[in-house]
Design a protein around this motif. Structure first.
Motif, PDB file in Angstrom:
ATOM      1  N   GLN A   1      -4.770  -1.830   2.942  1.00  0.00           N
ATOM      2  CA  GLN A   1      -3.489  -1.225   3.320  1.00  0.00           C
ATOM      3  C   GLN A   1      -2.929  -1.911   4.548  1.00  0.00           C
ATOM      4  O   GLN A   1      -1.727  -2.193   4.622  1.00  0.00           O
ATOM      5  CB  GLN A   1      -3.659   0.279   3.545  1.00  0.00           C
ATOM      6  N   GLN A   2      -3.808  -2.176   5.521  1.00  0.00           N
ATOM      7  CA  GLN A   2      -3.356  -2.850   6.738  1.00  0.00           C
ATOM      8  C   GLN A   2      -2.846  -4.256   6.440  1.00  0.00           C
ATOM      9  O   GLN A   2      -1.805  -4.673   6.946  1.00  0.00           O
ATOM     10  CB  GLN A   2      -4.486  -2.914   7.766  1.00  0.00           C
TER      11      GLN A   2
ATOM     12  N   GLN B   1      -1.706  -5.405   3.552  1.00  0.00           N
ATOM     13  CA  GLN B   1      -0.480  -5.320   2.764  1.00  0.00           C
ATOM     14  C   GLN B   1       0.699  -4.945   3.656  1.00  0.00           C
ATOM     15  O   GLN B   1       1.806  -5.436   3.477  1.00  0.00           O
ATOM     16  CB  GLN B   1      -0.637  -4.330   1.619  1.00  0.00           C
ATOM     17  N   GLY B   2       0.477  -4.084   4.650  1.00  0.00           N
ATOM     18  CA  GLY B   2       1.526  -3.705   5.588  1.00  0.00           C
ATOM     19  C   GLY B   2       2.006  -4.872   6.428  1.00  0.00           C
ATOM     20  O   GLY B   2       3.160  -4.928   6.837  1.00  0.00           O
TER      21      GLY B   2
ATOM     22  N   PHE C   1       2.331  -7.912   5.406  1.00  0.00           N
ATOM     23  CA  PHE C   1       3.105  -8.866   4.601  1.00  0.00           C
ATOM     24  C   PHE C   1       4.173  -8.207   3.755  1.00  0.00           C
ATOM     25  O   PHE C   1       4.733  -8.816   2.862  1.00  0.00           O
ATOM     26  CB  PHE C   1       2.153  -9.674   3.695  1.00  0.00           C
ATOM     27  N   SER C   2       4.499  -6.952   4.043  1.00  0.00           N
ATOM     28  CA  SER C   2       5.524  -6.258   3.270  1.00  0.00           C
ATOM     29  C   SER C   2       6.853  -6.257   3.977  1.00  0.00           C
ATOM     30  O   SER C   2       7.033  -6.368   5.116  1.00  0.00           O
ATOM     31  CB  SER C   2       5.120  -4.805   3.015  1.00  0.00           C
TER      32      SER C   2
END
Length: 100
Positions: A93-94, A96-97, A99-100
């Motif tokens: 989650q970290q 992905q956050g 690079f979102s």
């Protein structure tokens, strides 16, 4: 090996050989055993696997039956797997956050 472990092995060897000032040799479960040629030949059919002779160290105060100990360890392992999965998910989650 540490210096202490090397000294223990060396002292045990010298005692087993009967060397002067080396002290008396004694078998120590889980560490050393002086097996006779007859014992090796007749009892163990020439098998030289150390565990057949040395055995296991006596664990003082460890009177937990084997099946109970395995059950406890399996529960502990499952808990570690759950924690590992939670950490893996949090890390993903970290990432992905970022690079979102």
């Amino acid at each position: 090996f540490s210096g202490e472990e090397i000294a223990k092995i060396a002292n045990t060897y010298h005692a087993w050989r009967g060397e002067k000032n080396a002290g008396e040799y004694i078998d120590i479960a889980g560490f050393c055993k002086s097996a006779t040629a007859n014992e090796i030949a007749s009892v163990h059919s020439f098998v030289l696997t150390p565990g057949r002779y040395v055995g296991a160290e006596d664990m003082a105060g460890d009177n937990v039956p084997f099946d109970e100990e395995v059950s406890r360890l399996m529960s502990q392992l499952q808990e570690h797997f759950r924690e590992s999965k939670q950490l893996e998910e949090a890390i993903m989650q970290q990432l992905q956050g970022m690079f979102s």
